[in-house]
Design an enzyme around this catalytic site. Structure first.
Site, PDB file in Angstrom:
ATOM      1  N   GLU A 167       5.937  -2.471   3.373  1.00 17.15           N
ATOM      2  CA  GLU A 167       5.484  -1.122   3.723  1.00 17.15           C
ATOM      3  C   GLU A 167       4.869  -1.164   5.112  1.00 17.15           C
ATOM      4  O   GLU A 167       4.108  -2.083   5.427  1.00 17.15           O
ATOM      5  CB  GLU A 167       4.393  -0.582   2.779  1.00 17.15           C
ATOM      6  CG  GLU A 167       4.856  -0.273   1.385  1.00 17.15           C
ATOM      7  CD  GLU A 167       3.734   0.292   0.505  1.00 17.15           C
ATOM      8  OE1 GLU A 167       2.741   0.858   1.030  1.00 17.15           O
ATOM      9  OE2 GLU A 167       3.856   0.150  -0.721  1.00 17.15           O
ATOM     10  N   GLU A 218       0.241  -4.395  -4.385  1.00 12.43           N
ATOM     11  CA  GLU A 218      -1.156  -4.330  -3.953  1.00 12.43           C
ATOM     12  C   GLU A 218      -2.182  -4.481  -5.074  1.00 12.43           C
ATOM     13  O   GLU A 218      -2.933  -3.545  -5.369  1.00 12.43           O
ATOM     14  CB  GLU A 218      -1.410  -3.017  -3.190  1.00 12.43           C
ATOM     15  CG  GLU A 218      -0.501  -2.828  -1.985  1.00 12.43           C
ATOM     16  CD  GLU A 218      -0.898  -1.634  -1.105  1.00 12.43           C
ATOM     17  OE1 GLU A 218      -1.811  -0.884  -1.493  1.00 12.43           O
ATOM     18  OE2 GLU A 218      -0.303  -1.476  -0.036  1.00 12.43           O
TER      19      GLU A 218
END
Ligand code: FCB
Length: 456
Positions: free
Chosen positions: A364, A163
């Site tokens: 995720e 991220e």
């Protein structure tokens, strides 16, 4: 509902969120140590000092993974364990921990998926400017190579960054994450240097023989309020324009350079108006555009926006002038995040169309709820429903043609949820932080059965 035969089922964690042992075996300080120990930054004053004590309990934790029949485990490596100051000589005792973890996983027939950067930058590098400093990208590549040299004989699946949007824009933009800086120009510079670090590291991994390399992004479909419950709703021109701009800042800012070797005009425009584009040097896009095999997608909720004429840019979103961040008409998790399962299929289908040359993996997905332990059990029906709903959409995306290789639930264990500390529980396994007792929640047992039948 049966998944493809080679579909990879697993769970994910990250070093600072679970390991603890922050002063052991020569580990240096990370920006998250500094940030969490600074009053006011983390709910309850929580820190990762002990966390799930996974550093000492990894054998039992792998045993738990085996019982849950996980085929893959995504973990991250703490850079300050490997290079305490972020540069120079390698700390063998730090590397030894991951070496043992990998062996334990392989003995349990669980494939290790190693993420090299899940936000715990060595503080020594932050003191030199952190990700605003171009040199950090080169230091990252050296670190990546050192880790691959040690583990590459047994770890085939690598992720460079987790991220980068969050690392850059929450770390340097709105300051909600470490290092807590609030400067839009610094955030945009950091985003570029993170990408450069990704490209340089990916090249080193590739020449070292890595089987599969991925970049993990937090991505969301960017929707107008009407589109949340009606995918066919057609937004007006102004709303469509802001949705496109936010999609570009969130997702294309990272995947266009990494996969196509280009920057979207909106990103260059945001940089031009916030500190300039001088940090983007000739040749950088070529370096960033290193071949990768997979894009890892972390999905929790859609991003909902509408046109808001005259609004200033949000601190996490330089370039978001005239954008109103709206709420979705949907139930929410304990994080306050809207639950919109079909956002995941919409996202995966779009990414597979925009980036057809790379495969996808959900790296995720999961949810925090207020869990209660009753007689040694946790009946987390809401989490089961969340996971079930999202897995149906994963299946749907595969049917629609997305090249989706696997699904990793966030998270194996309840853990240190960044600025929220320990009060938000994402685990399929409950952790009692006072005793470090692990209790598989109903969702873990349900997930084990999903894995066993490779379907829902
Ligand atoms: C993601 C992070 C992960 C976890 C989840 C809830 O943004 O990658 O570490 O905190 O959110």
């Amino acid at each position: 509902m049966i998944f493809p035969e080679d579909f990879v089922w697993g769970a994910a964690t990250a070093s600072y969120q679970i390991e603890g042992a922050v002063k052991e075996d020569g580990r240096g300080q990370s920006i998250w140590d500094t940030f969490s120990h600074t009053p006011g930054n983390v709910a309850g004053g929580d820190t990762g000092d002990v966390a799930c004590d996974h550093y000492h309990r990894y054998r039992d934790d792998v045993g738990l993974m085996r019982e849950l029949r996980l085929a893959a485990y995504r973990f991250s490596i703490a850079w300050p364990r490997i290079q305490p100051d972020g540069a120079g000589s390698i700390n063998p005792r730090g590397l030894a921990f991951y070496d043992k973890l990998v062996d334990e996983l392989l003995a349990a027939e669980i494939s290790p998926y190693a993420t090299l950067y899940h936000w715990d930058l060595p503080q020594g590098l932050e003191d030199l400017g952190g990700w605003t400093n171009r040199d950090t990208a080169y230091r990252f590549a050296d670190y990546a190579q050192a880790v691959h040299d040690k583990l590459g004989d047994r770890v085939g699946d690598w992720a460079t960054l987790n991220e980068p949007w969050v690392a850059a824009f929450l770390g340097y933009g709105n300051g909600v994450h470490a290092p807590g800086r609030r400067d839009p120009a610094a955030a945009l510079r950091s985003a570029h240097h993170l990408l450069l670090g990704h490209g340089l590291a990916a090249r080193r991994l590739r020449s070292g023989g890595a089987r599969s390399i991925m970049l993990v992004v937090n991505s969301s479909p960017v929707l107008t309020p009407a589109q949340v419950n009606d995918p066919a709703a057609v937004p007006g021109e102004a709303d469509a324009a802001v949705a496109h701009r936010i999609h570009t800042l969130l997702t294309r800012q990272f995947l266009d350079p990494a996969v196509h070797g280009t920057y979207p005009a909106e990103v260059l425009d945001a940089a031009a108006r916030n500190g300039g584009t001088g940090h983007i040097l000739d040749g950088d896009l070529g370096l960033i555009n290193a071949p990768i095999d997979l894009v890892g997608v972390n999905y929790y909720n859609p991003c909902v926006v509408e046109s808001g004429p005259g609004l200033p840019a949000d601190a996490a979103w330089p370039g978001s002038e005239d954008v109103r961040f709206a709420t979705a008409d949907a139930p929410t998790t304990a994080m306050g995040w809207p639950i919109v399962p079909d956002g995941l299929s919409r996202l995966l289908v779009r990414l597979s169309q925009d980036y057809p040359r790379v495969g996808l993996m959900v790296t995720e997905n999961g949810a925090a709820f207020e869990d209660v332990v009753e007689d040694g059990q946790v009946h987390d029906d809401q989490r089961v429903a969340y996971l079930d709903g999202h897995l149906r959409e994963v299946h749907q995306a595969i049917e629609a043609g997305a090249d989706l290789r696997g699904y990793l639930v966030w998270s194996l264990l309840d853990n240190f949820e960044w600025g929220e500390g320990y009060r938000r529980r994402f685990g399929i396994v409950h952790v009692d932080y006072a005793t470090q007792t692990r209790v598989p929640k109903d969702s873990a047992l349900w997930y084990r059965d999903v894995i066993s039948r490779n379907g829902l």
